[in-house]
Structure formats: structure tokens, C-alpha cells
Scaffold this active site. Structure first.
Site, PDB file in Angstrom:
ATOM      1  N   GLU A 132      -4.118   1.600  -7.015  1.00 25.86           N
ATOM      2  CA  GLU A 132      -4.709   2.700  -6.102  1.00 25.86           C
ATOM      3  C   GLU A 132      -3.841   4.069  -6.243  1.00 25.86           C
ATOM      4  OE1 GLU A 132      -6.887   0.890  -2.604  1.00 25.86           O
ATOM      5  OE2 GLU A 132      -4.748   1.168  -2.226  1.00 25.86           O
ATOM      6  N   GLY A 184      -7.664   8.357   0.288  1.00 27.83           N
ATOM      7  CA  GLY A 184      -7.773   8.998   1.586  1.00 27.83           C
ATOM      8  C   GLY A 184      -8.418  10.340   1.648  1.00 27.83           C
ATOM      9  N   SER A 204     -11.035   6.386  -3.033  1.00 25.17           N
ATOM     10  CA  SER A 204     -12.084   7.203  -2.823  1.00 25.17           C
ATOM     11  C   SER A 204     -13.321   6.841  -3.606  1.00 25.17           C
ATOM     12  CB  SER A 204     -11.945   8.822  -3.277  1.00 25.17           C
ATOM     13  OG  SER A 204     -10.982   9.460  -2.495  1.00 25.17           O
ATOM     14  N   HIS A 233       0.744  -1.088  -0.085  1.00 25.57           N
ATOM     15  CA  HIS A 233       0.038   0.165  -0.040  1.00 25.57           C
ATOM     16  C   HIS A 233       0.649   1.250  -0.170  1.00 25.57           C
ATOM     17  CE1 HIS A 233      -2.752   3.074   1.157  1.00 25.57           C
ATOM     18  NE2 HIS A 233      -3.795   2.211   0.790  1.00 25.57           N
TER      19      HIS A 233
HETATM   20  C1  PEP Z   1      -7.041   3.313   0.282  1.00 24.87           C
HETATM   21  O1  PEP Z   1      -6.336   3.957   0.953  1.00 24.87           O
HETATM   22  O2  PEP Z   1      -6.619   2.068  -0.119  1.00 24.87           O
HETATM   23  C2  PEP Z   1      -8.333   3.467   0.139  1.00 24.87           C
HETATM   24  C3  PEP Z   1      -8.892   2.847  -1.057  1.00 24.87           C
HETATM   25  O3  PEP Z   1      -8.950   4.384   0.523  1.00 24.87           O
HETATM   26  P1  PEP Z   1     -10.264   5.370   0.258  1.00 24.87           P
HETATM   27  O4  PEP Z   1     -11.171   4.524  -0.260  1.00 24.87           O
HETATM   28  O5  PEP Z   1     -10.693   6.037   1.774  1.00 24.87           O
HETATM   29  O6  PEP Z   1      -9.713   6.504  -0.612  1.00 24.87           O
END
Ligand code: PEP
Length: 268
Positions: free
Chosen positions: A169, A175, A212, A97
Site C-alpha cells: 500500500e 486515501g 486508490s 497499516h
Molecule cells: C487504504 O487506506 O488501505 C486504502 C486502500 O484506501 P483507498 O483505497 O481509499 O485508497
């Protein structure tokens, strides 16, 4: 219909008590047919894995860990090994990640060691890759994530790679303050990842999108042919939110199979 993956990683959130409540609530809200054609997973913190395993029981929900060390044991204070994770009967392990890369010094080389260790112990690695805002601005998103995938999977056989999952991602999308990728923006990056995985001899590796994802964009993202699943953070940190997302995606995919197919991008 091919299997569609929907999962959530909780980051450094939820106590044991909160985990038990979440899973009980989720089980009460899961659509009856959620286990068919869908692979659902949750990735709690290490401290909640035992409670999560017990609470999941026979429900069609896979369990994952957020990280692990590549060694089975040794002088690595504060780390958790695959041998330890085995006691919780986990299915998946999330590796690479961007928060781990940024805050904990993970490199492509250490992620490669972790992927190998996870496979050795029978876990399915969920490899996260992502492009920075600068790489996106330079039109280098596809190249950046393909490079990360190739380095993470270096030295693996085709059948080992085939046991992995990849999550795209974008760092700029995840985030607080993240801006979700539109389906049009995610598409070429997913296509580039599929092409690379095909070149590596593992064309069936699912490529999930994360960043998101929410109730408003989940159906459109899930409708992209090159997106094989959604990896969700904040929007799934309540059982209500996760169950609503699952239902939304299931309804959209059901509707799509009963309407004529749209033009799909070639994936090589
Ligand atoms: C993540 O950080 O892996 C993630 C998908 O977070 P979010 O959906 O909150 O953006």
C-alpha cells in the site's frame, strides 16, 4: 486459476446498523461463483465485528479486524487483544497499516510482536507495507517495503510466514488525495516482495495491492501476474461499489484466461 484476494478495510467508518445493511446488500449482489477462485474479505471496526459475523452467515466472505495488541491481556488501556477477537471468530487481522504507523506510533518491532501473536491465536495476518513519496522519488520503494516485510516476519518459521498475506500500500496512493499506482509502477515492487518472500522460504504468500483502487483501474491491476489481490478502501465502502469491483475483476480475469498469456516478469 489461483485464488485472487479482494477485500476492503473500512477504517473508522460504519456503525453496527450500517454494517448489517452493507453485508445484507453485498450478499444480495455477490455473483453466484464469487466463492470459487476468490477470497473475499471485509475488515470493519471492532465495534461492528459481532454484527458482521452474524450478518455474513454462510456467505463466502472472510472477516478481519483492523488491529490488535500483542499481549493476551494486561494494563493496555484502550487496546484489544487476540483473545478478545477470537470471540468474533475472525479470520484475518490487518497489521501495520501506514495510518497506524503514522498516527499511533506503530513500529516494525511492535508489528513483529503483533504478527507473532496473531499467528499464535490462529489468525491470518494481513501485513500492510508501504513506501513514502520520498522513498518513491529516490527509487527506493522496493527496498523500503522489503525491509518492512523482513522486520515484520523476523523470527518466524517458513510455515508461519506462509500463513500470512502481504498488502503493498504505497503511502502516496492511499486515501483522499492519493494517486493510484499504475500497474507498471506497482509491478517491480510486487516482484521485489515476491523475491523477498521466496528468500524467506515462503514463496506462496499472496501480495495484494492497495491504494486508490477503483472501478477504472481494478481490472488492469488485477491483470498483473505479480498482484495476487486487491485491498480496497473508499471504492468498496458501499456494498454496490464492492460488488461492482468484484464483478469487474472476475470478468477481466475470465477474459484473460480465454486469451493467449501475455509476457510475465520473472519473480526470481
Ligand atoms: C487504504 O487506506 O488501505 C486504502 C486502500 O484506501 P483507498 O483505497 O481509499 O485508497
Amino acid at each position: 486459476m489461483s485464488t485472487f484476494w479482494i477485500g476492503t478495510g473500512w477504517k473508522m467508518n460504519k456503525t453496527v446498523a450500517e454494517t448489517r445493511r452493507y453485508i445484507a446488500d453485498l450478499k444480495a449482489r455477490l455473483p453466484d461463483d464469487a466463492g470459487a477462485d476468490y477470497a473475499l474479505f471485509i475488515i470493519p471496526p471492532f465495534t461492528a465485528l459481532a454484527a458482521a459475523r452474524e450478518a455474513i452467515g454462510m456467505a463466502p466472505v472472510l472477516l478481519g479486524a483492523q488491529n490488535m495488541h500483542w499481549a493476551d491481556a494486561g494494563a493496555y488501556t484502550g487496546e484489544i487483544s487476540a483473545v478478545m477477537l477470537k470471540e468474533f471468530d475472525i479470520d484475518l487481522v490487518e497489521l501495520g497499516h501506514s495510518e497506524r504507523r503514522e498516527h499511533f506510533g506503530e513500529t516494525d518491532a511492535t508489528i513483529n510482536l503483533k504478527v507473532k501473536a496473531a499467528l499464535r491465536h490462529g489468525f491470518r495476518p494481513l501485513l500492510c507495507v508501504g513506501d513514502s513519496a520520498e522513498e518513491r522519488a529516490a527509487g527506493a520503494s522496493g527496498a523500503a517495503v522489503v525491509r518492512q516485510v523482513k522486520l515484520a516476519f523476523a523470527g518466524l518459521t517458513k510455515s508461519e510466514i506462509s500463513r500470512c498475506l502481504v498488502a503493498y500500500e504505497p503511502i502516496w496512493a492511499i486515501g483522499e488525495g492519493g494517486v493510484p499506482a499504475s500497474p507498471e509502477e506497482a509491478r517491480p515492487v510486487h516482484v521485489a516482495l515476491h523475491v523477498a518472500l521466496k528468500e524467506l522460504g515462503a514463496p506462496s504468500v499472496p501480495v495484494l495491492y492497495g491504494g486508490s483502487v477503483n472501478l477504472d483501474n481494478a481490472a488492469a491491476l488485477a491483470g498483473e501476474q505479480a498482484i495476487d489481490g486487491l485491498f480496497v478502501g473508499r471504492a468498496a465502502w458501499s456494498a454496490d461499489g464492492f460488488a461492482a469491483l468484484i464483478s469487474r475483476v472476475m470478468a477481466a480475469r475470465k477474459a484473460a484466461t480465454s486469451t493467449p498469456a501475455k509476457a510475465m516478469p520473472a519473480i526470481g
